[in-house]
Motif scaffolding. Structure first.
Motif, short mmCIF file in Angstrom:
data_model
loop_
_atom_site.label_atom_id
_atom_site.label_comp_id
_atom_site.label_asym_id
_atom_site.label_seq_id
_atom_site.Cartn_x
_atom_site.Cartn_y
_atom_site.Cartn_z
N HIS A 29 37.12 -12.54 40.18
CA HIS A 29 36.68 -13.04 41.50
C HIS A 29 37.46 -12.37 42.62
O HIS A 29 36.87 -11.92 43.61
N LEU A 30 38.78 -12.32 42.46
CA LEU A 30 39.60 -11.69 43.50
C LEU A 30 39.25 -10.22 43.67
O LEU A 30 39.24 -9.70 44.78
N TRP A 31 38.94 -9.56 42.55
CA TRP A 31 38.64 -8.13 42.62
C TRP A 31 37.26 -7.85 43.22
O TRP A 31 37.11 -6.98 44.08
N TRP A 32 36.24 -8.58 42.78
CA TRP A 32 34.88 -8.28 43.19
C TRP A 32 34.42 -9.01 44.45
O TRP A 32 33.52 -8.54 45.14
N ASN A 33 35.02 -10.14 44.76
CA ASN A 33 34.51 -10.96 45.86
C ASN A 33 35.48 -11.12 47.03
O ASN A 33 35.16 -11.79 48.01
N ALA A 52 38.55 -4.31 59.27
CA ALA A 52 37.13 -4.22 58.91
C ALA A 52 36.65 -5.55 58.34
O ALA A 52 35.55 -6.02 58.67
N GLN A 53 37.46 -6.16 57.47
CA GLN A 53 37.07 -7.44 56.87
C GLN A 53 36.84 -8.50 57.93
O GLN A 53 35.96 -9.35 57.81
N ALA A 54 37.62 -8.47 59.02
CA ALA A 54 37.49 -9.45 60.09
C ALA A 54 36.15 -9.33 60.81
O ALA A 54 35.66 -10.30 61.40
N GLY A 60 34.49 -10.32 50.84
CA GLY A 60 33.98 -9.38 49.85
C GLY A 60 34.94 -8.24 49.65
O GLY A 60 36.05 -8.23 50.19
N ARG A 61 34.52 -7.26 48.88
CA ARG A 61 35.34 -6.09 48.58
C ARG A 61 35.03 -5.00 49.60
O ARG A 61 33.87 -4.62 49.78
N VAL A 62 36.04 -4.49 50.27
CA VAL A 62 35.85 -3.46 51.30
C VAL A 62 36.07 -2.08 50.68
O VAL A 62 37.09 -1.84 50.03
N SER A 63 35.11 -1.21 50.88
CA SER A 63 35.22 0.17 50.38
C SER A 63 34.60 1.10 51.42
O SER A 63 34.00 0.66 52.40
N ASP A 64 34.72 2.40 51.16
CA ASP A 64 34.19 3.36 52.14
C ASP A 64 33.06 4.21 51.58
O ASP A 64 32.86 5.34 52.01
N ARG A 65 32.33 3.66 50.64
CA ARG A 65 31.12 4.30 50.11
C ARG A 65 31.40 5.74 49.69
O ARG A 65 32.05 5.97 48.69
N ASP A 66 30.96 6.72 50.48
CA ASP A 66 31.15 8.12 50.13
C ASP A 66 32.39 8.72 50.78
O ASP A 66 32.62 9.93 50.70
N GLY A 67 33.19 7.89 51.45
CA GLY A 67 34.41 8.38 52.08
C GLY A 67 34.16 9.01 53.44
O GLY A 67 33.07 8.93 54.01
N ASN A 84 31.06 -3.90 52.64
CA ASN A 84 31.64 -5.16 52.19
C ASN A 84 30.70 -5.74 51.13
O ASN A 84 29.58 -6.16 51.45
N THR A 85 31.13 -5.72 49.85
CA THR A 85 30.26 -6.14 48.76
C THR A 85 30.85 -7.35 48.04
O THR A 85 32.06 -7.56 48.01
N SER A 86 29.96 -8.13 47.45
CA SER A 86 30.37 -9.31 46.70
C SER A 86 29.34 -9.60 45.62
O SER A 86 28.14 -9.33 45.80
N LEU A 87 29.82 -10.16 44.47
CA LEU A 87 28.92 -10.55 43.39
C LEU A 87 28.49 -12.00 43.50
O LEU A 87 27.80 -12.52 42.62
N VAL A 88 28.91 -12.68 44.56
CA VAL A 88 28.49 -14.06 44.77
C VAL A 88 26.97 -14.08 44.94
O VAL A 88 26.42 -13.30 45.75
N PRO A 89 26.25 -14.92 44.20
CA PRO A 89 24.78 -14.96 44.32
C PRO A 89 24.33 -15.18 45.77
O PRO A 89 24.88 -16.02 46.48
N GLY A 90 23.35 -14.41 46.18
CA GLY A 90 22.80 -14.55 47.52
C GLY A 90 23.52 -13.75 48.58
O GLY A 90 23.07 -13.71 49.74
N SER A 91 24.62 -13.11 48.24
CA SER A 91 25.38 -12.34 49.23
C SER A 91 24.74 -10.97 49.43
O SER A 91 24.17 -10.39 48.50
N ASP A 92 24.82 -10.46 50.65
CA ASP A 92 24.30 -9.14 50.97
C ASP A 92 25.45 -8.17 51.22
O ASP A 92 26.56 -8.58 51.57
#
Length: 339
Positions: A29-33, A52-54, A60-67, A84-92
């Protein structure tokens, strides 16, 4: 071994797998959400993940896609998408697009379809210079970052409904990091404002002074004035703008960093005298005047409702409107015609 000891040992054996599963689930959960254990920054070190998270409304998990994608040999010409990605159901998946570029210095006031109308933006200056509106904003880099190609800015698009203050803070941090990366910070540290000016509200023009400026002419057939609406910014800041809906957008700025960027841009040259003022700029409707020793930029953009009426007998011409604009609005900014 007593029965109690056997039962305690059995309980520990039964509980151990469940505890292990719980620990793994918590870690997953901590890693993916969330962004716990995530990187401190992304996009080549330009974008702090906390900032960025703010901006994102959900965790969710913050990443830079293709950098980070550098678009030329200029270190201030780049783009990067933060996700900003998350595996929580219904999240975009949320996305912030951050870019660096060089622009003509008066870019916030020109209608090229990319920039929101200046009357819809909240301008700020001091620790940093920029503007933010609905899900879109920009921050100007230090004057030392300006080249013969013009001033450099950091621009950002955030998810709909994002907090403008959080977007402002993010873009300011990115601008500060970008200036350091390009070695043009000149010892300056950019800081976001503590608050943003209140957004301008739509109101009817009616019989009041157009844009609240005494003597300013209505951009169109006078009979249309009563039904027209306008959006007017508070005139106490260094930058002021008014949009008479679908007719004309007026803007004035004395913000020194914006004006410096304007005067350093390609295509900036002497323009015809207007309303008794010696002018320089890009064309006759985007100019800088000397107002009591303070360089002051004036911009006037026309829209469809005005252009459809421009040939009507009672409609002021574009040049008459601009001359009237410098004369009427200029008085509020310390401008007086040269003798």
């Amino acid at each position: 071994m007593t029965n109690e000891s056997r039962r305690a040992g059995l309980a520990r054996k039964v509980a151990a797998p469940f505890l292990a599963v719980a620990v793994l689930a918590t870690g997953a959960h901590l890693w993916w959400n969330t962004n716990v254990f995530g990187p401190a920054d992304v996009c080549g070190g330009l974008v702090p993940t906390d900032a960025a998270q703010a901006v994102f409304s959900a965790s969710g998990r913050v990443s830079d896609r293709d950098g980070l994608a550098d678009r030329s040999g200029d270190q201030l010409d780049f783009t990067c998408t933060v996700e900003n990605t998350s595996l929580v159901p219904g999240s975009d998946t949320g996305r912030i697009r951050v870019s660096g570029s060089r622009e003509r210095g008066d870019f916030p006031f020109t209608d090229d379809g990319r920039w929101p109308g200046p009357a819809s933006m909240a301008f700020f200056s001091g620790g940093a210079t920029g503007a933010v509106g609905a899900d879109h904003g920009w921050v100007l880099l230090p004057d030392a970052c300006t080249t013969s190609d013009g001033p450099a800015i950091i621009e950002g698009y955030a998810p709909q409904g994002s907090d403008p203050m959080q977007l402002t803070r993010l873009l300011t941090e990115v601008a500060d990091n970008a200036a350091e990366r390009a070695d043009c910070a000149a010892g300056l540290h950019l800081t976001a404002p503590d608050r943003l000016p209140a957004a301008a509200e739509q109101r009817r023009v009616g019989n009041a002074a157009v844009c609240g400026v005494k003597g300013l002419e209505f951009p169109g057939v006078p009979e249309r004035r009563a039904e027209a609406t306008e959006k007017v910014q508070d005139g106490t800041g260094a930058t002021w703008s008014c949009e008479v809906t679908k007719r004309a957008t007026y803007a004035v700025t004395q913000e020194p960093h914006i004006v410096a960027g304007i005067r350093s841009s390609p295509g900036y040259t002497e323009q015809p005298h207007t309303a008794g003022h010696q002018l320089s700029g890009f064309d006759k409707h985007h100019v800088v005047a000397d107002c009591g020793g303070t360089p002051t930029y004036f911009s006037l953009e026309f829209d469809e409702a005005y252009t459809s009426e421009v040939d009507a007998p009672d409609t002021p011409s574009t040049q008459d409107l601009f001359t009237n604009f410098i004369d009427a609005a200029g008085k509020q900014f310390g401008c007086s015609a040269a003798s």
